[in-house]
Design a protein around this motif. Structure first.
Motif, PDB file in Angstrom:
ATOM      1  N   LEU A  67       0.825  -1.211   0.000  1.00 31.16           N
ATOM      2  CA  LEU A  67       0.000   0.000   0.000  1.00 31.16           C
ATOM      3  C   LEU A  67       0.857   1.258   0.000  1.00 31.16           C
ATOM      4  CD1 LEU A  67      -2.812  -1.042   2.520  1.00 31.16           C
ATOM      5  CD2 LEU A  67      -2.962  -0.907   0.014  1.00 31.16           C
ATOM      6  N   VAL A  68       1.988   1.217   0.703  1.00 32.51           N
ATOM      7  CA  VAL A  68       2.888   2.376   0.688  1.00 32.51           C
ATOM      8  C   VAL A  68       3.472   2.579  -0.710  1.00 32.51           C
ATOM      9  CG1 VAL A  68       5.063   3.266   1.606  1.00 32.51           C
ATOM     10  CG2 VAL A  68       3.402   2.216   3.152  1.00 32.51           C
ATOM     11  N   ARG A  69       3.832   1.472  -1.377  1.00 34.56           N
ATOM     12  CA  ARG A  69       4.357   1.585  -2.744  1.00 34.56           C
ATOM     13  C   ARG A  69       3.284   2.107  -3.693  1.00 34.56           C
ATOM     14  NH1 ARG A  69       6.907  -3.339  -1.311  1.00 34.56           N
ATOM     15  NH2 ARG A  69       5.250  -4.533  -2.354  1.00 34.56           N
ATOM     16  N   ASN A  70       2.037   1.694  -3.479  1.00 33.49           N
ATOM     17  CA  ASN A  70       0.957   2.209  -4.316  1.00 33.49           C
ATOM     18  C   ASN A  70       0.798   3.710  -4.143  1.00 33.49           C
ATOM     19  OD1 ASN A  70       0.514  -0.356  -5.195  1.00 33.49           O
ATOM     20  ND2 ASN A  70      -1.385  -0.692  -4.043  1.00 33.49           N
ATOM     21  N   VAL A  71       0.945   4.203  -2.900  1.00 34.76           N
ATOM     22  CA  VAL A  71       0.857   5.647  -2.677  1.00 34.76           C
ATOM     23  C   VAL A  71       1.957   6.372  -3.446  1.00 34.76           C
ATOM     24  CG1 VAL A  71       1.090   7.433  -0.923  1.00 34.76           C
ATOM     25  CG2 VAL A  71      -0.324   5.434  -0.475  1.00 34.76           C
ATOM     26  N   GLN A  72       3.160   5.813  -3.420  1.00 30.00           N
ATOM     27  CA  GLN A  72       4.258   6.436  -4.165  1.00 30.00           C
ATOM     28  C   GLN A  72       3.989   6.417  -5.664  1.00 30.00           C
ATOM     29  OE1 GLN A  72       7.639   4.184  -2.900  1.00 30.00           O
ATOM     30  NE2 GLN A  72       7.667   5.088  -0.819  1.00 30.00           N
ATOM     31  N   THR A  73       3.411   5.308  -6.158  1.00 27.12           N
ATOM     32  CA  THR A  73       3.088   5.218  -7.587  1.00 27.12           C
ATOM     33  C   THR A  73       2.045   6.259  -7.973  1.00 27.12           C
ATOM     34  OG1 THR A  73       3.570   2.864  -7.528  1.00 27.12           O
ATOM     35  CG2 THR A  73       2.290   3.659  -9.394  1.00 27.12           C
ATOM     36  N   LEU A  74       1.024   6.462  -7.134  1.00 21.66           N
ATOM     37  CA  LEU A  74       0.003   7.464  -7.424  1.00 21.66           C
ATOM     38  C   LEU A  74       0.586   8.862  -7.424  1.00 21.66           C
ATOM     39  CD1 LEU A  74      -2.997   6.044  -5.349  1.00 21.66           C
ATOM     40  CD2 LEU A  74      -2.707   5.991  -7.835  1.00 21.66           C
ATOM     41  N   GLN A  75       1.518   9.129  -6.501  1.00 29.07           N
ATOM     42  CA  GLN A  75       2.156  10.444  -6.504  1.00 29.07           C
ATOM     43  C   GLN A  75       2.943  10.683  -7.792  1.00 29.07           C
ATOM     44  OE1 GLN A  75       4.402  10.294  -2.886  1.00 29.07           O
ATOM     45  NE2 GLN A  75       2.710  11.112  -1.619  1.00 29.07           N
ATOM     46  N   SER A  76       3.646   9.639  -8.274  1.00 33.59           N
ATOM     47  CA  SER A  76       4.387   9.793  -9.537  1.00 33.59           C
ATOM     48  C   SER A  76       3.439   9.923 -10.719  1.00 33.59           C
ATOM     49  CB  SER A  76       5.317   8.593  -9.726  1.00 33.59           C
ATOM     50  OG  SER A  76       4.556   7.389  -9.832  1.00 33.59           O
ATOM     51  N   LEU A  77       2.258   9.246 -10.674  1.00 32.43           N
ATOM     52  CA  LEU A  77       1.267   9.386 -11.738  1.00 32.43           C
ATOM     53  C   LEU A  77       0.803  10.823 -11.867  1.00 32.43           C
ATOM     54  CD1 LEU A  77      -0.815   8.226 -13.771  1.00 32.43           C
ATOM     55  CD2 LEU A  77      -2.302   7.759 -11.813  1.00 32.43           C
ATOM     56  N   HIS A  78       0.585  11.483 -10.781  1.00 32.25           N
ATOM     57  CA  HIS A  78       0.121  12.863 -10.846  1.00 32.25           C
ATOM     58  C   HIS A  78       1.203  13.799 -11.373  1.00 32.25           C
ATOM     59  CE1 HIS A  78      -2.555  16.162  -9.815  1.00 32.25           C
ATOM     60  NE2 HIS A  78      -1.530  16.771  -9.215  1.00 32.25           N
ATOM     61  N   SER A  79       2.449  13.448 -11.090  1.00 34.55           N
ATOM     62  CA  SER A  79       3.525  14.328 -11.567  1.00 34.55           C
ATOM     63  C   SER A  79       3.758  14.200 -13.067  1.00 34.55           C
ATOM     64  CB  SER A  79       4.816  14.009 -10.808  1.00 34.55           C
ATOM     65  OG  SER A  79       5.217  12.679 -11.070  1.00 34.55           O
ATOM     66  N   HIS A 163     -26.765  -9.710 -10.065  1.00 36.30           N
ATOM     67  CA  HIS A 163     -26.933 -11.148  -9.847  1.00 36.30           C
ATOM     68  C   HIS A 163     -26.603 -11.546  -8.399  1.00 36.30           C
ATOM     69  CE1 HIS A 163     -27.283 -11.308 -14.191  1.00 36.30           C
ATOM     70  NE2 HIS A 163     -26.042 -10.812 -14.333  1.00 36.30           N
ATOM     71  N   GLY A 164     -26.868 -10.622  -7.447  1.00 36.43           N
ATOM     72  CA  GLY A 164     -26.698 -10.948  -6.034  1.00 36.43           C
ATOM     73  C   GLY A 164     -25.270 -10.985  -5.538  1.00 36.43           C
ATOM     74  N   LYS A 165     -24.353 -10.499  -6.329  1.00 36.06           N
ATOM     75  CA  LYS A 165     -22.964 -10.491  -5.905  1.00 36.06           C
ATOM     76  C   LYS A 165     -22.622  -9.154  -5.272  1.00 36.06           C
ATOM     77  CE  LYS A 165     -21.535 -13.753  -9.508  1.00 36.06           C
ATOM     78  NZ  LYS A 165     -20.607 -14.003 -10.646  1.00 36.06           N
ATOM     79  N   GLY A 166     -21.379  -9.060  -4.791  1.00 33.90           N
ATOM     80  CA  GLY A 166     -20.929  -7.811  -4.185  1.00 33.90           C
ATOM     81  C   GLY A 166     -19.474  -7.892  -3.772  1.00 33.90           C
ATOM     82  N   LEU A 167     -18.926  -6.740  -3.444  1.00 32.17           N
ATOM     83  CA  LEU A 167     -17.536  -6.625  -3.013  1.00 32.17           C
ATOM     84  C   LEU A 167     -17.457  -5.753  -1.773  1.00 32.17           C
ATOM     85  CD1 LEU A 167     -15.567  -6.033  -6.352  1.00 32.17           C
ATOM     86  CD2 LEU A 167     -15.518  -8.080  -4.932  1.00 32.17           C
ATOM     87  N   GLU A 168     -16.432  -6.032  -0.959  1.00 28.76           N
ATOM     88  CA  GLU A 168     -16.125  -5.172   0.182  1.00 28.76           C
ATOM     89  C   GLU A 168     -15.035  -4.216  -0.270  1.00 28.76           C
ATOM     90  OE1 GLU A 168     -17.078  -3.994   4.081  1.00 28.76           O
ATOM     91  OE2 GLU A 168     -17.942  -5.642   2.891  1.00 28.76           O
ATOM     92  N   LEU A 169     -15.345  -2.908  -0.284  1.00 30.87           N
ATOM     93  CA  LEU A 169     -14.445  -1.887  -0.810  1.00 30.87           C
ATOM     94  C   LEU A 169     -13.971  -0.984   0.314  1.00 30.87           C
ATOM     95  CD1 LEU A 169     -16.406  -0.856  -4.043  1.00 30.87           C
ATOM     96  CD2 LEU A 169     -14.655  -2.631  -3.789  1.00 30.87           C
ATOM     97  N   ILE A 170     -12.864  -0.305   0.044  1.00 31.00           N
ATOM     98  CA  ILE A 170     -12.315   0.680   0.962  1.00 31.00           C
ATOM     99  C   ILE A 170     -11.696   1.790   0.139  1.00 31.00           C
ATOM    100  CG2 ILE A 170     -10.086  -0.517   1.172  1.00 31.00           C
ATOM    101  CD1 ILE A 170      -9.977   0.455   4.050  1.00 31.00           C
ATOM    102  N   GLU A 171     -11.893   3.033   0.550  1.00 31.27           N
ATOM    103  CA  GLU A 171     -11.400   4.195  -0.192  1.00 31.27           C
ATOM    104  C   GLU A 171     -10.097   4.685   0.416  1.00 31.27           C
ATOM    105  OE1 GLU A 171     -12.874   5.198  -2.833  1.00 31.27           O
ATOM    106  OE2 GLU A 171     -14.803   4.157  -2.675  1.00 31.27           O
ATOM    107  N   MET A 172      -9.138   5.041  -0.479  1.00 28.63           N
ATOM    108  CA  MET A 172      -7.888   5.681  -0.063  1.00 28.63           C
ATOM    109  C   MET A 172      -7.796   7.027  -0.758  1.00 28.63           C
ATOM    110  SD  MET A 172      -4.558   6.668  -0.675  1.00 28.63           S
ATOM    111  CE  MET A 172      -4.091   5.886  -2.202  1.00 28.63           C
ATOM    112  N   CYS A 173      -7.661   8.099   0.000  1.00 25.64           N
ATOM    113  CA  CYS A 173      -7.594   9.456  -0.550  1.00 25.64           C
ATOM    114  C   CYS A 173      -6.205  10.019  -0.285  1.00 25.64           C
ATOM    115  CB  CYS A 173      -8.674  10.335   0.078  1.00 25.64           C
ATOM    116  SG  CYS A 173      -8.758  11.989  -0.650  1.00 25.64           S
TER     117      CYS A 173
END
Length: 697
Positions: A67-79, A163-173
């Motif tokens: 998750l920490v690496r994903n945060v770094q990747t998102l920061q580089s995406l914005h740049s 079709h009665g399915k679903g996912l458990e989601l979580i938001e990261m801002c």
């Protein structure tokens, strides 16, 4: 015929006992093996649980690092993608590489969507419900991220699919900035099953179950489960994210291994066989030892019971003076245990310190082979707490089976009770002598009262006749002009009054000695003091002592024998004057004062049962400024025939206390400040006579 039958029965009992011992031994070996197997199984289970806990911690660490690496990747995406048009393509590539991310959004500072991209792996993710349904979680995460100036996570929520399915989601801002100014937020929507499948080490999950749980145990997302009905081990680790906390649960089946290592089994078996062999060898000696041990046990039990029942202390010593044996009575006598006494030598621990040399010399004479007195000798022992007590010691030589003297045997008798009885007899004799002296004094008082009544009556008659001669005839009209004659008449009146008072005192003493019921009347405290004031004033003037009399206002009358109480006051006041001698070098005129005080004292407050008022008391006090009383004098102050003056008889204070106690009061004393003594006594207040209300017509 009876003896062989008895022997046969005895052998059968021994054989039965032998089989019971073998059965007990076998049971012991089996139990030992079972305990060892159980301990080994517990050890293996604890080891597996520890390994599972470590694997769960490793999985949590992997997820957190990803998750920490994903945060770094998102920061580089914005740049690299500063505009919305240029942002879409890199975002699609990023989501293709990270399956755990199901949606990426670029929101402005007002949290409005600028650009968004959904995962290609879950078609129609937001086709069943609109994305705006998850807006509260997004806003919550972004507000938290703005406060932290870093990434923040929302609480997980369930997102339904078709079709009665679903996912458990979580938001990261993640708040982003450009040129040092806020430039909106990057919102990444994570799938909890994706986190478990994409960010964990698959090698650690083989044959194991992995899931995300809430803190209360509610399951949120499941990656795998443990199959079968075997016992499972469970490890839980906390995944603490900024803004939200998840519980990672890892389960593993319990592996069933071998029962026990062969080496330990062989060791236990060898020890068991060795034990059985030793028991077999010892079994041959049991039958020969058993009879001898039973006889010795009976003998020892009889001897111990006899020694424990004795109240006389027994002590055995060798030829060097070391103690070899003591019985319980001797231990209780000296206050030490047998372990503390056996083996000790001279000087003995119960000898008084100042008598050690004397006792040492006496013991040396006895150990040298001198003839021991059969009648014994008296001595003094001391306990560890310092208590001393007299004893009688009787010693005799200790001879062994070969006729050789090996030491001395002593019998010690505690003489404490005997001395106490002697002291009681002595005290009883002294009390009998004191009682006889008091009886003699009573007889003397009765005799003196009878013999003094006639001289006192004569004195009163002569005083009355002299006063009649000195008075002028009635109706002559001639007043007494001679001052000397007036003073002489006043003196004669005083002689008559004191003669009458002496007669009343003698009568009261005679009634007191005969134990007759005394007549009590209501008397004011002022009249009691006025009756003795002329005598006190004369003696105080002669000794240079100033009298101070203080009577509390509205002080009630007292119910008493007037003559006896006056005599108590007079006796206490005279004692106070005699306690202030003229030859005292430390006395000053300001301190040569005798103070008499009277006040009301209520010993109890409130009301008595029935609503009646409690009994009231009047307190009298006589205060002197003498040298005071020593502790020795205070202890014997009210003892009959005890006095500190050569001319005293020692009966004044004793009679005063007896008189006050007969009235129901108490006579006490206490030191006065800065010097002197205060004597106080109480008398019951006379009941107030309430006139009955007359009923009007």
């Amino acid at each position: 015929m009876e003896r062989p039958h008895f022997i046969r029965a005895w052998r059968e009992s021994l054989r039965s006992l032998r089989w019971r011992l073998w059965a007990a031994l076998l049971l012991l070996v089996v139990t030992l093996l079972g305990v060892l197997i159980f301990l080994a199984a517990e050890y293996e289970e604890a080891r597996d649980q520890t390994a599972l806990e470590q694997d769960a911690a490793s999985l949590v660490s992997d997820i957190r690092s990803s998750l920490v690496r994903n945060v770094q990747t998102l920061q580089s995406l914005h740049s690299v993608a500063p505009t919305a048009d240029s942002w879409a393509f890199p975002a699609a590539e990023l989501m293709a590489q990270h399956r755990e991310i199901v949606r990426l959004e670029w929101r402005d500072n007002a949290q409005q969507v600028t650009a968004a991209r959904d995962t290609p792996f879950i078609p129609e993710l937001f086709g069943y419900l609109d994305r705006d349904q998850a807006l509260p979680e997004v806003r919550l995460a972004c507000d938290h991220a703005r406060r932290l100036s870093g990434p923040a996570y929302s609480s997980s929520y369930f997102w339904p699919l078709r079709h009665g399915k679903g996912l458990e989601l979580i938001e990261m801002c993640l708040p982003v900035a450009r040129a040092g100014l806020p430039n909106g937020f990057l919102v990444a929507t994570y799938s909890l099953p994706g986190l478990l499948s994409e960010l964990t080490n698959r090698d650690l999950l083989r044959g194991r179950g992995l899931a995300f749980n809430e803190a209360d145990g509610t399951r949120l997302a499941l990656h795998s489960i443990v199959t079968g009905t075997r016992r499972t081990l469970t490890a839980r680790q906390v995944l603490d994210l900024p803004g939200h906390t998840l519980i990672l649960q890892l389960q593993s089946p319990r592996l069933l291994r071998g029962l026990f290592p062969n080496v330990l089994t062989a060791m236990v078996s060898a020890l068991s066989l060795a034990l059985l062999s030793v028991l077999f060898l010892l079994g041959r000696d049991i039958r020969r030892r058993q009879r001898a041990e039973m006889e010795v046990a009976k003998s020892l039990a009889f001897r111990k019971a006899m020694e424990d029942s004795l109240v006389t202390g027994l002590r055995a010593r060798d030829m060097q003076g070391r103690i070899t044996y003591v019985n319980p009575a001797f231990c209780d006598m000296v206050g030490l245990t047998a372990e503390q006494l056996v083996g000790t030598g001279l000087p003995a621990p119960w000898w008084p310190p100042e008598l050690v040399d004397e006792y040492q010399q006496r013991q040396m004479v006895r150990l040298a082979g001198q003839v021991l007195p059969r009648e014994g000798y008296e001595s003094v022992f001391q306990r560890p707490d310092g208590t001393r007590f007299p004893v009688l010691i009787i010693e005799a030589p200790l001879i062994d089976a070969q006729g050789k003297q090996t030491g001395f045997m002593s019998a010690i008798l505690d003489l404490t009770e005997q001395r106490r009885v002697e002291d009681l007899n002595r005290a009883s004799q002294e009390r009998l002598q004191a009682t006889a002296r008091l009886a003699t004094m009573g007889e003397m008082a009765s005799l003196l009262s009878h013999e003094l009544n006639q001289p006192l009556a004569a004195i009163s008659s002569y005083a009355s006749g002299t006063l009649n001669l000195l008075e002028q005839p009635e109706g002559s009209g001639v007043a007494v002009a001679d001052p000397v004659q007036a003073d002489l008449m006043q003196a004669v009146r005083r002689i008559g009054e004191q003669a009458e008072r002496a007669a009343r005192v003698i009568k009261s003493v005679a009634d007191f000695v005969r134990r007759r019921q005394q007549v009590r009347e209501a008397v004011t405290p002022k009249s009691l003091i006025d009756a003795i004031l002329p005598l006190l004033s004369l003696q105080a003037k002669k000794q240079g002592i100033r009298l101070q009399i203080q009577i509390a206002p509205e002080c009630p009358s007292v119910l008493c024998d007037r003559t006896m109480v006056e005599q108590v006051l007079l006796n206490l006041a005279r004692n106070g004057m005699q306690a202030m001698p003229l030859t005292d070098p430390s006395s000053r005129m300001s301190l040569r004062v005798l103070r008499l005080e009277v006040g009301q004292a209520r010993l109890h407050s409130g009301l008595a049962p029935g609503g009646l008022p409690q009994k009231a008391w009047v307190a009298f006090s006589v205060t002197d400024h003498g040298l005071g009383l020593s502790e020795e004098v205070q202890a014997k102050l009210f003892t009959p025939f005890f006095t500190t003056r050569a001319e005293g008889m020692g009966l004044g204070l004793s009679l005063c206390r007896t008189v006050i106690e007969q009235h129901g009061g108490a006579l006490t004393h206490e030191p006065n400040e800065p010097r002197g003594t205060v004597f106080r006594f109480t008398l019951p207040a006379a009941p107030v006579q309430v006139a009955p209300l007359s009923s009007g017509a």
